[in-house]
Design a protein around this motif. Sequence first.
Motif, PDB file in Angstrom:
ATOM      1  N   UNK A 103       0.838  -1.205   0.000  1.00 57.61           N
ATOM      2  CA  UNK A 103       0.000   0.000   0.000  1.00 57.61           C
ATOM      3  C   UNK A 103       0.870   1.250   0.000  1.00 57.61           C
ATOM      4  N   UNK A 104       2.016   1.180   0.704  1.00 60.50           N
ATOM      5  CA  UNK A 104       2.951   2.304   0.686  1.00 60.50           C
ATOM      6  C   UNK A 104       3.557   2.514  -0.692  1.00 60.50           C
ATOM      7  N   UNK A 105       3.901   1.404  -1.368  1.00 61.36           N
ATOM      8  CA  UNK A 105       4.414   1.492  -2.742  1.00 61.36           C
ATOM      9  C   UNK A 105       3.387   2.165  -3.645  1.00 61.36           C
ATOM     10  N   UNK A 106       2.138   1.741  -3.511  1.00 61.47           N
ATOM     11  CA  UNK A 106       1.069   2.306  -4.342  1.00 61.47           C
ATOM     12  C   UNK A 106       0.892   3.792  -4.069  1.00 61.47           C
ATOM     13  N   UNK A 107       0.945   4.193  -2.783  1.00 60.00           N
ATOM     14  CA  UNK A 107       0.767   5.602  -2.426  1.00 60.00           C
ATOM     15  C   UNK A 107       1.905   6.457  -2.977  1.00 60.00           C
TER      16      UNK A 107
END
Length: 391
Positions: A367-371
């Motif tokens: 989710x951090x990568x996506x953000x």
Amino acid sequence: MRFLLFLLTIISSANAATNAPPSLVPRRSFASLHKKHPKNTPIATDVFAPDEVTHDYYLKRNSDILQHRGGTMTQEPPGLPSAVKLLIGAGGIYAAFLYYGSLQEDVFRYTAADGTQFKQAWLLQVLEALANVLIGFVGMQLTGATKGIPKKAFAISGASQVTAKACMSLALANGLSFPLATLAKSGKMAPVMFGSLLLGGASYTPREYLQVAAIIGGTAIVSMGKKKGGSSSILGVAYIIMSLVLDGVTAGFQKQLKSETSKAGVKPKPYDFMFWTNLYMCITAIVISVGLNEVGSGLAFCTANPEIFIKIIKFALCSAVGQSFIFYTISNFDPLVLSTVTTTRKIFSVILSIVLKGHALSLMGWSGIALACSGIVSELIASTGGKGKTH
């Protein structure tokens, strides 16, 4: 697949705008651009990536060409078709720097039979800069060297750039993962914005603040989504922060470089810029690596482990080849095309590292990568839409 289609659409649109007839291209006067970007205000753009020679000078040269041609950027008809040039330029940048990133990660993840690792980040900078000096020298001889270049400005800019790059390598050498370090470096517009707000009286749109927040927040989430790495990871974070700060400092030095060359009445050619910048980067790295006694220990490690030395040589060559393709792209296309390629290359580097190097991420990490990637893509979309920044 959707992202690849999105990328191709952006590049095609930028290329189409570059080659469109004057009547189809919105004309914006250089005066209006100057109004939006005051002379002494740093602009938070992707112009000093850690694995690429800074091309801010040449973006400015393209703006001068734009002004001279009445506000439209046109392509010269002779030579290869634009589509082929784009394939050569973008393909060369992707191939060189994707492999460059993979090799850089391999160098600092390599463990010898006795359990030791390569930690000589400054020696690595010496070899990388040396490869760029050699390529730059050859290119300069082929295209003709520019006389009267003010060397002091290049020396200061080169010293700042190589220190920022060394800090990136030191972050990897001290336990910070490559995906995390790359994402963090993508947030280098943060120190530039901060410096502009404090010193330049600049202002930014809410969207720009959100873009920076997304990249920084996403990077933090990725960090929290990984297992704790102890003191070495903390030291790695400290080095990446130092690298980001130096990116902001480098922006100021580059403005001085443009000012000095303008006062001297000279316009360095691409290979002039590549040669002189990397020469002073190399000199700085040699002095520091000798002072830290990295030369002897580093060469001894490479001698005992030929496999790592081969990777380092390939790493340095990829840097030189990649920079040549950057200059090729700058000379043939609108700056937006180069920005699109270099920005999306970082995202691919992160994804390839996760997939090929076995980085285990939790749902929080993904989710951090996506953000973080959404912040990078948002910045790209904003520049593609042609919306000027408010400074």
